[in-house]
Write a protein that holds these residues in place. Structure first.
Motif, short mmCIF file in Angstrom:
data_model
loop_
_atom_site.label_atom_id
_atom_site.label_comp_id
_atom_site.label_asym_id
_atom_site.label_seq_id
_atom_site.Cartn_x
_atom_site.Cartn_y
_atom_site.Cartn_z
N HIS A 69 0.82 -1.21 0.00
CA HIS A 69 0.00 0.00 0.00
C HIS A 69 0.86 1.27 0.00
O HIS A 69 0.52 2.25 -0.66
N LEU A 72 2.09 1.65 -3.53
CA LEU A 72 1.00 2.09 -4.39
C LEU A 72 0.74 3.58 -4.22
O LEU A 72 0.58 4.30 -5.20
N VAL A 76 1.04 6.27 -7.21
CA VAL A 76 -0.11 7.11 -7.57
C VAL A 76 0.27 8.58 -7.47
O VAL A 76 -0.05 9.38 -8.35
N ARG A 93 -3.30 -1.13 -8.97
CA ARG A 93 -4.14 -0.93 -7.78
C ARG A 93 -5.02 -2.13 -7.52
O ARG A 93 -5.12 -2.61 -6.38
#
Length: 105
Positions: A69, A72, A76, A93
């Motif tokens: 996470h 990610l 992003v 994702r």
């Protein structure tokens, strides 16, 4: 085919872990898309580094969910506004989500 690409299968018991395979595939696609993108942007190196880290994590079994996470979020933040990469980013994702939701605070 995996061996020809220098990758190995991740197994749980006698079966492939489909979550790891999905993550590896999505990360590989996004890395290729990013490599082919001619545009430069300020956080490109961050995205490339985090994608490389995610790829490395898939080579060592099931990755740690908090680390997935975190990576990610960094990816992003680095490429979230590059519309040419939106589909690949969405695929990464979704692959990360296969491992479970983000930790609760």
């Amino acid at each position: 085919m995996l061996r020809s690409l220098g990758q190995r299968r991740v197994t749980v018991g006698d079966e492939d872990d489909v979550r790891v395979v999905a993550l590896r595939t999505a990360v590989s696609r996004l890395r290729r898309q990013l490599a082919l993108l001619p545009a430069e942007f300020p956080d490109r190196v961050i995205a490339e580094d985090e994608l490389a880290d995610l790829a490395a994590m898939t080579d060592h079994g099931v990755p740690e969910v908090p680390r997935l996470h975190r990576s990610l979020l960094l990816i992003v933040g680095a490429i979230g506004s590059v519309s040419a990469l939106s589909r690949g980013l969405t695929d990464v994702r979704h692959a990360v989500e296969l491992f479970g939701g983000p930790p609760r605070r």
